[in-house]
Scaffold this motif. Sequence first.
Motif, PDB file in Angstrom:
ATOM      1  N   ILE A 181      22.979  22.725  -8.494  1.00 52.32           N
ATOM      2  CA  ILE A 181      23.136  21.925  -7.284  1.00 52.32           C
ATOM      3  C   ILE A 181      24.530  22.057  -6.671  1.00 52.32           C
ATOM      4  O   ILE A 181      24.708  21.911  -5.465  1.00 52.32           O
ATOM      5  N   SER A 196      25.163  24.186  -3.388  1.00 54.88           N
ATOM      6  CA  SER A 196      24.500  23.580  -2.228  1.00 54.88           C
ATOM      7  C   SER A 196      25.259  22.350  -1.755  1.00 54.88           C
ATOM      8  O   SER A 196      25.503  22.181  -0.555  1.00 54.88           O
ATOM      9  N   ARG A 197      25.640  21.494  -2.686  1.00 54.89           N
ATOM     10  CA  ARG A 197      26.329  20.247  -2.351  1.00 54.89           C
ATOM     11  C   ARG A 197      27.682  20.522  -1.680  1.00 54.89           C
ATOM     12  O   ARG A 197      28.000  19.968  -0.633  1.00 54.89           O
ATOM     13  N   ILE A 229      18.070  24.140   0.745  1.00 58.61           N
ATOM     14  CA  ILE A 229      19.477  23.998   0.347  1.00 58.61           C
ATOM     15  C   ILE A 229      19.977  22.604   0.718  1.00 58.61           C
ATOM     16  O   ILE A 229      20.656  21.947  -0.070  1.00 58.61           O
ATOM     17  N   ASN A 230      19.621  22.132   1.911  1.00 60.19           N
ATOM     18  CA  ASN A 230      20.032  20.792   2.338  1.00 60.19           C
ATOM     19  C   ASN A 230      19.438  19.708   1.452  1.00 60.19           C
ATOM     20  O   ASN A 230      20.091  18.701   1.166  1.00 60.19           O
ATOM     21  N   TYR A 247      18.610  20.081  -1.766  1.00 59.48           N
ATOM     22  CA  TYR A 247      19.344  20.149  -3.033  1.00 59.48           C
ATOM     23  C   TYR A 247      20.730  19.521  -2.895  1.00 59.48           C
ATOM     24  O   TYR A 247      21.222  18.881  -3.811  1.00 59.48           O
ATOM     25  N   ALA A 248      21.342  19.704  -1.728  1.00 56.15           N
ATOM     26  CA  ALA A 248      22.684  19.174  -1.500  1.00 56.15           C
ATOM     27  C   ALA A 248      22.710  17.650  -1.550  1.00 56.15           C
ATOM     28  O   ALA A 248      23.736  17.057  -1.882  1.00 56.15           O
ATOM     29  N   SER A 249      21.586  17.017  -1.240  1.00 52.34           N
ATOM     30  CA  SER A 249      21.548  15.555  -1.228  1.00 52.34           C
ATOM     31  C   SER A 249      21.371  14.956  -2.626  1.00 52.34           C
ATOM     32  O   SER A 249      21.529  13.749  -2.799  1.00 52.34           O
ATOM     33  N   LYS A 266      27.259  22.484   1.768  1.00 55.79           N
ATOM     34  CA  LYS A 266      26.689  21.606   2.801  1.00 55.79           C
ATOM     35  C   LYS A 266      27.755  20.655   3.321  1.00 55.79           C
ATOM     36  O   LYS A 266      27.920  20.488   4.538  1.00 55.79           O
ATOM     37  N   LYS A 267      28.498  20.043   2.422  1.00 56.85           N
ATOM     38  CA  LYS A 267      29.555  19.117   2.829  1.00 56.85           C
ATOM     39  C   LYS A 267      30.612  19.852   3.660  1.00 56.85           C
ATOM     40  O   LYS A 267      31.053  19.363   4.705  1.00 56.85           O
ATOM     41  N   SER A 308      25.264  14.840  -8.455  1.00 59.56           N
ATOM     42  CA  SER A 308      25.758  15.860  -9.380  1.00 59.56           C
ATOM     43  C   SER A 308      25.120  15.661 -10.748  1.00 59.56           C
ATOM     44  O   SER A 308      24.476  14.638 -11.027  1.00 59.56           O
TER      45      SER A 308
END
Length: 181
Positions: A91, A94-95, A124-125, A127-129, A98-99, A132
């Motif tokens: 993750i 992606s996190r 990807i978006n 997974y970014a949400s 994205k940020k 951790s």
Amino acid sequence: MSEKAIAIKAQKVEEIAEQFKNSASSVVVDARGLTVAQSTELRHQLRQEGVVLEVIKNKILTRAAEKAGYAELQDIFAGPSAVAFSSEDAIAPSRILKKFADENEHLEIKGGVVDGNIANLDDINKYASLPSREGLFGQLLAEFQFPIRSFAYVVKALQEKLEEEGGEAAATNVEEATSAE
């Protein structure tokens, strides 16, 4: 092109294909337009999470992705491409990306591979949400603690009720009974 140059490129294709195979996550981005300071900051954030960002020629990426079994990625290898490889946390790339993309309009996420599955921008978006790895472990630990904490409150309430009704002797018997279990 000389045989030596061909051998070097073939070796690079092998290395990148192995990175695709061995990574928990590989996210492809277009970092065109980022300043040196922004690029340095992005790489620093990624390194802190064990993620490596590499700028790779599209021809090499195309061949490496095909060799790794991700031929579907060929469509996103247009324009300058950089790939964030993470071998531990699926993750994290992606996190972080994205940020960073939300804060810097010049970073464009194209897609990638997460846990062996082709991921488009929407994936990807999503997974970014997710939290951790440490956040997920914290949530899991809280779920395990809830029943134990509830049981402790019930025992304490029972003890207080018995103290009110029967005095200290009854409360001592409850404490001894619960500690024997």
